[in-house]
Write an enzyme that holds these catalytic residues in place. Structure first.
Site, short mmCIF file in Angstrom:
data_model
loop_
_atom_site.label_atom_id
_atom_site.label_comp_id
_atom_site.label_asym_id
_atom_site.label_seq_id
_atom_site.Cartn_x
_atom_site.Cartn_y
_atom_site.Cartn_z
N CYS A 96 0.78 -1.25 0.00
CA CYS A 96 0.00 0.00 0.00
C CYS A 96 0.80 1.29 0.00
CB CYS A 96 -0.94 0.01 1.20
SG CYS A 96 -2.10 -1.38 1.24
N HIS A 152 -2.99 6.57 4.16
CA HIS A 152 -1.90 5.62 4.46
C HIS A 152 -0.52 6.15 4.10
CE1 HIS A 152 -0.86 1.05 4.84
NE2 HIS A 152 -0.43 1.78 5.87
#
Length: 573
Positions: A96, A152
């Site tokens: 990610c 994130h």
């Protein structure tokens, strides 16, 4: 050899069937709304800077889109891709944070210090503040910028938040994964907090709304309140289809015949996300943006095969540097494309979106030297050759070193125990431990993995530290040519050594107990003061917590998650 030949034939047949089974005579989404003058006759240059909608999905596997032959229904994505340009030589990162950081900065992770793992909720770490981000460049070009979805990229101090990194508005989560309804995220037993934010505030009132619906509705609201005469950039980073596997019941019902429960839930989430994209596209048309818009669709990494995803027939999965971990689903849909309805095999990497989109926006790239991305719009729109000829997938000096690697094996050029991967032309080199390396068929059987698990398991992988593949001729990475072509291995090792000389030190600080949501009103959010930041960024350990019992408990949790992380990231069972 006969088995390999037969396997190769079956794989090619499967892929061919996947492409040929698409019904090209279906009416397109463009036909749903009357087209404007831009659709009929485009001027040599755009009359106005285009509206840019960038859609990023989470953990969606290479096989998990209709036009790749999937058993999952994605009619919207199929039509948008069919009417635009499919990117079939498109690369992302295996996890990610790296993909998101490279999209936002246009730089490889070795140039931002984020080359190891992901940014964890309790780490005093975030996207380096000296990096000029994509939305900041678009703001300079006169764009209104908005983000909806998963960030994130760190949040330990307010300067790290999306609204401080170039976005005018933000609705979404700061951590890596949350519950789709309650928005709770646990970073270990008892370390749980709420993670849905509106701007820089906690959005407590939005709890209970399914995130895929919530995010699509927010995009529609933004478009409704903005003028189509003014350029807009919307970054839609869906939480879907990352775990936990949660979907409204009506979508699960469509896949009730699927025997594998995880695959059933996963498929439902993908179809739900597909409908969300349909609603966003409809809003673009309803509010007058579509004719002057560019829609980019991308996945962030390979699918997680133990959570319903499939990268078949590619090798490997999320968290690995095999093609199943780094080759992504990507396409561009826009009335502004000159050569539509085609498949592009131009080499494209996620870092390329930064210079490509800033150039489309008529922004200035002269004050951001050292970008690793290229402007690939001519390759996408006109079918010209891609300016990109190589991709550094990554160099991770902190990852577990391969047991059988050495500097000697790397011709004295490169320590092959170090995890690294590079693509140059048609050749791909991997060193160290690239991660779990099997070919995993779609999880359609009730008892998967069961007996299917051992169909193509490899046993020689741990004794190797160098692999070489001709990706053009062998996209499924079945024929290792490292012993036959030492000349190519040597040339690619030299490129790895070159890139490594440009790398900055890894930023992967220890977790800090002060990040616990209990100290922040029960929600994840910024927690470090300026004095703390100066101390921790200097490389010193954060202050130890007082109290022997509490200290031991935190130590145990740290140890537990360090081991868990190693297991997940090493992709071993």
């Amino acid at each position: 050899m006969a088995v390999y030949a037969l396997t190769g034939f079956s794989l090619v047949s499967l892929l061919s069937f996947g492409y040929l089974s698409w019904d090209w005579m279906k009416p397109g989404l463009v036909a749903d709304v009357p087209t404007g003058p831009l659709e009929k006759s485009l001027p040599p240059a755009f009359a106005r800077p285009p509206h840019i909608i960038f859609i990023l999905t989470d953990d969606q596997g290479y096989h998990d889109v209709g036009y790749h032959g999937s058993d999952i229904q994605t009619p919207t994505l199929d039509r948008l891709a069919a009417e635009g340009v499919k990117l079939e030589n498109y690369y992302i990162q295996p996890i990610c944070t790296p993909s998101r950081s490279q999209l936002i900065t246009g730089r490889y992770q070795i140039h931002t210090g984020l080359q190891h793992s992901i940014i964890r909720p309790r780490q005093p770490n975030c996207l380096p503040l000296d990096q000029v981000t994509l939305p900041q460049k678009l703001q300079e070009a006169g764009y209104s910028t908005h983000m909806v979805g998963k960030w994130h990229l760190g949040f330990y101090k307010k300067e790290c938040l999306p609204t401080r990194r170039g976005f005018d508005t933000f609705l979404g989560s700061l951590t890596g994964n949350v519950d789709y309804y309650t928005y709770d995220n646990c970073d270990g037993p008892g370390v749980c907090g709420y993670d849905l934010h509106e701007g820089e505030d906690v959005a407590w009132d939005q709890s209970g709304k399914y995130s895929t619906f919530l995010y699509a509705q927010r995009v529609s609201k933004i478009l409704a309140s903005h003028s189509p005469r003014e350029p807009i950039f919307i970054y839609v980073a869906f939480q879907a289809v990352h775990t936990p596997l949660q979907s409204p019941k009506e979508y699960i019902y469509r896949y009730r015949s699927m025997g594998n429960v995880a695959r059933r839930k996963y498929a439902a989430m993908v179809t739900c996300m597909d409908e969300a994209v349909k609603n966003i596209t409809w809003a673009l048309k309803k509010y007058g943006y579509y004719d002057n818009s560019v829609i980019v669709f991308s996945t962030d990494n390979g699918g997680q095969t133990f959570s319903g995803g499939s990268n078949w027939p590619l090798r490997g999965r999320k968290g690995t540097y095999w093609e199943g971990g780094v080759r992504g689903i990507g396409f561009v849909h826009s009335p502004l494309i000159k050569r539509k309805r085609r498949t592009s095999w131009a080499l494209v990497h996620i870092t390329d979106w930064y210079p490509t989109l800033v150039s489309l926006a008529r922004g200035n790239l002269s004050n951001v030297p050292g970008l690793d991305g290229y402007n690939v719009w001519p390759a996408i729109s006109e079918g010209k050759e891609s300016p990109r000829t190589e991709i550094l997938h990554n160099i991770d000096p902190l990852y577990n070193h391969a047991k059988y690697g050495s500097l000697e094996d790397g011709f004295g050029i490169w320590n092959t125990a170090v995890q690294a991967s590079i693509r140059v032309g048609e050749w791909k080199l991997l060193t160290g431990d690239p991660g779990y390396s099997d070919w995993i068929p779609p999880q359609t059987l009730t008892n998967f993995p069961g007996s299917w698990w051992n169909l193509e398991r490899l046993t020689d992988g741990p004794r190797k530290s160098v692999w070489l593949f001709n990706i053009t001729a062998d996209p499924y990475e079945r024929y290792d040519l490292s012993e036959q072509r030492p000349d190519v291995v040597r040339a690619l090792l030299l490129r790895l050594a070159y890139y490594n000389r440009t790398a900055i030190p890894v930023r992967y600080p220890a977790e800090n107990p002060r990040a616990h949501p209990d100290f922040n009103g029960g929600a994840w959010g910024p927690w470090a003061g300026e004095d703390d930041v100066e101390e921790w960024e200097g490389g010193r350990e954060p202050p130890k917590s007082r109290g022997k019992k509490k200290k031991c408990k935190i130590c145990k949790l740290r140890s537990f998650f360090r081991k868990l992380n190693t297991r997940l990231m090493s992709n071993r069972i």
